[in-house]
Design a protein around this motif. Structure first.
Motif, PDB file in Angstrom:
ATOM      1  N   TYR A   1      -2.665  38.737   3.765  1.00  0.00           N
ATOM      2  CA  TYR A   1      -3.567  37.601   3.657  1.00  0.00           C
ATOM      3  C   TYR A   1      -3.418  36.842   2.338  1.00  0.00           C
ATOM      4  CZ  TYR A   1      -5.852  39.984   7.545  1.00  0.00           C
ATOM      5  OH  TYR A   1      -6.114  40.600   8.744  1.00  0.00           O
TER       6      TYR A   1
ATOM      7  N   LEU B   1      -3.082  33.076   2.149  1.00  0.00           N
ATOM      8  CA  LEU B   1      -4.122  32.281   2.798  1.00  0.00           C
ATOM      9  C   LEU B   1      -4.706  31.286   1.800  1.00  0.00           C
ATOM     10  CD1 LEU B   1      -5.310  32.504   5.718  1.00  0.00           C
ATOM     11  CD2 LEU B   1      -7.260  33.652   4.678  1.00  0.00           C
TER      12      LEU B   1
ATOM     13  N   ASN C   1      -6.694  40.958  -1.274  1.00  0.00           N
ATOM     14  CA  ASN C   1      -7.339  39.830  -0.627  1.00  0.00           C
ATOM     15  C   ASN C   1      -7.154  38.569  -1.471  1.00  0.00           C
ATOM     16  OD1 ASN C   1      -8.902  40.474   1.930  1.00  0.00           O
ATOM     17  ND2 ASN C   1      -9.481  42.177   0.611  1.00  0.00           N
TER      18      ASN C   1
ATOM     19  N   LYS D   1     -12.236  39.993  10.972  1.00  0.00           N
ATOM     20  CA  LYS D   1     -11.529  39.235   9.935  1.00  0.00           C
ATOM     21  C   LYS D   1     -12.479  39.014   8.763  1.00  0.00           C
ATOM     22  CE  LYS D   1      -7.739  38.217  12.386  1.00  0.00           C
ATOM     23  NZ  LYS D   1      -6.342  38.553  11.971  1.00  0.00           N
TER      24      LYS D   1
END
Length: 423
Positions: A187, A190, A300, A337
């Motif tokens: 991720y 992102l 993250n 998610k």
């Protein structure tokens, strides 16, 4: 997803012996020995909790309005048990099992990834909540996010001071190997959510159309299978939203977090929960919900919400729709998610079934939170009891008899210990 980190060392792996030790806890009930942010409910606590997750339903925030409903006064939103609880006294788990499970999954990344909840009674001003429970299942799986995972279901029975069962929650706990979650980094590329004025206007248009059903009954007979529920929006998520959720009542109760000297004392009590930030200052591992740098260090791209925050949003979707005279019987939700700072969640759903259950007309709803990226972040199902022209007002469901008896026994033991008496 709610995350509790125990150490800064990313090289810890899930041990086979920890999995076996975890199984020793299955089926053992014990009192919940923590105080949440609120220990006794008030009208102010109800109002602030609801406002904290963005719910302005007058049933929760306007006592004068609530007085004229079937409830005769304010009642708390369904998820109040995440902010209201008192330490329950009782007999701990057997000493040999306590010793055998000490330090279980130490250094492992722990998530709360969903919950299955049943509700039986409203919580009113003046009420206190207590809890007891334990691990129900333990299962090893491969996680999409972080490789090997241990999935555990924790069952907690919430009772009031009269030993009445208010709710039963089954929480999905996932232990993952943090080194793997960081290395996968799927991720990390992102991009944070950004919005044009036109996109904000579209979101505001949904907000403007929202509102609780309120005093107008939604009758069981009028609801059809396949019927769509109105769209709700939550977001774009900001740090202000996170602050509001904490200030509204979620607080930091279970973690003992506080400012200045209170924070210092808590750091002495649980030093592994405090990890130095970039300035060399020990701070709570929980800050990944508001500090991008720390969240990025475990794989993250930015800070993200609490799973329980989205659960509040999901129940809000249903309570707005069902009206004052309805009752949320059960809800199952999963946090599939992350919901990052800057993300917007659009909640949609539809009726997928209706039937008579325990003397009530009930409807089954499938619904979900979908981000601005088009990803379903939180799928959910629920059963809602509605008033009926034929059957009459909703009759509150009852827990099973074994749970009711256990609740009475646990409260009796709590009172014995609280007043210094013995069996």
């Amino acid at each position: 997803m709610t995350q509790t980190d125990q150490t800064h060392d990313f090289d810890h792996a899930i041990k086979d012996e920890d999995i076996e030790r975890a199984k020793l806890l299955l089926g053992i009930d014990a009192p919940i020995s923590i105080d949440e942010h609120h220990r006794e409910l008030s009208t102010d606590a109800i109002r602030q909790f609801a406002i904290g997750y963005g719910d302005d339903n007058p049933l929760y925030v306007d006592p004068d309005y609530a007085r004229d409903t079937r409830w005769g006064g304010p009642i708390a939103p369904p998820m109040i048990h995440c902010a209201l609880s008192r330490k329950m006294l009782g007999d701990p788990i057997p000493e040999d099992i306590r010793k055998a499970t000490r330090g279980l999954f130490s250094g492992i990344h722990l998530f709360v990834s969903g919950q299955d909840t049943e509700w039986f009674l409203p919580v009113r001003p003046g009420d206190q909540l207590f809890g007891f429970g334990g691990m129900e299942t333990t299962e090893v799986k491969n996680s999409e996010y972080a490789g090997r995972s241990v999935i555990r279901i924790r069952r907690v029975v919430r009772i009031n001071q009269r030993a009445e069962v208010v709710a039963i929650e089954r929480t999905i706990l996932i232990a993952t190997e943090r080194k793997k979650s960081r290395e996968r980094g799927k991720y990390m590329n992102l991009e944070p959510g950004t919005y044009t004025d036109e996109q904000i206007a579209e979101i505001d248009e949904i907000y403007a159309a929202e509102g609780p059903r309120g005093a107008e009954p939604r009758y069981y007979e009028d609801v059809q299978v396949g019927e769509a529920l109105p769209k709700m929006v939550k977001g774009p998520l900001t740090l202000t939203d996170m602050i509001s959720f904490h200030a509204g009542g979620y607080g930091f109760g279970p973690y003992g977090i506080g400012g200045a000297r209170v924070g210092y004392k808590n750091r002495q009590r649980v030093p592994k929960f405090y990890i130095k930030n970039a300035a060399g200052i020990p701070d709570v591992a929980q800050r990944l919900h508001w500090e991008n740098e720390w969240s990025q260090s475990i794989g993250n791209p930015m800070a993200y919400d609490y799973g329980v925050m989205r659960e509040c949003w999901l129940t809000h979707y249903l309570t707005d729709w069902m009206g004052d005279d309805g009752w949320l019987v059960r809800q199952h939700d999963e946090m599939r998610k992350f919901n990052y700072i800057g993300d917007t969640q659009f909640i949609t759903g539809e009726v997928v079934g209706k039937r008579i259950e325990n003397g009530n007309g009930v409807v089954d709803v499938e619904f979900r939170a979908t981000s601005q990226r088009g990803e379903v972040t939180a799928p959910a199902t629920a059963t809602v009891a509605l008033p009926s022209r034929e059957l009459g007002p909703v009759v509150l469901p009852l827990p099973d008899e074994a749970t009711r008896r256990k609740a009475v026994a646990m409260m009796e033991r709590h009172n014995e210990l609280a007043h210094g008496t013995k069996r």
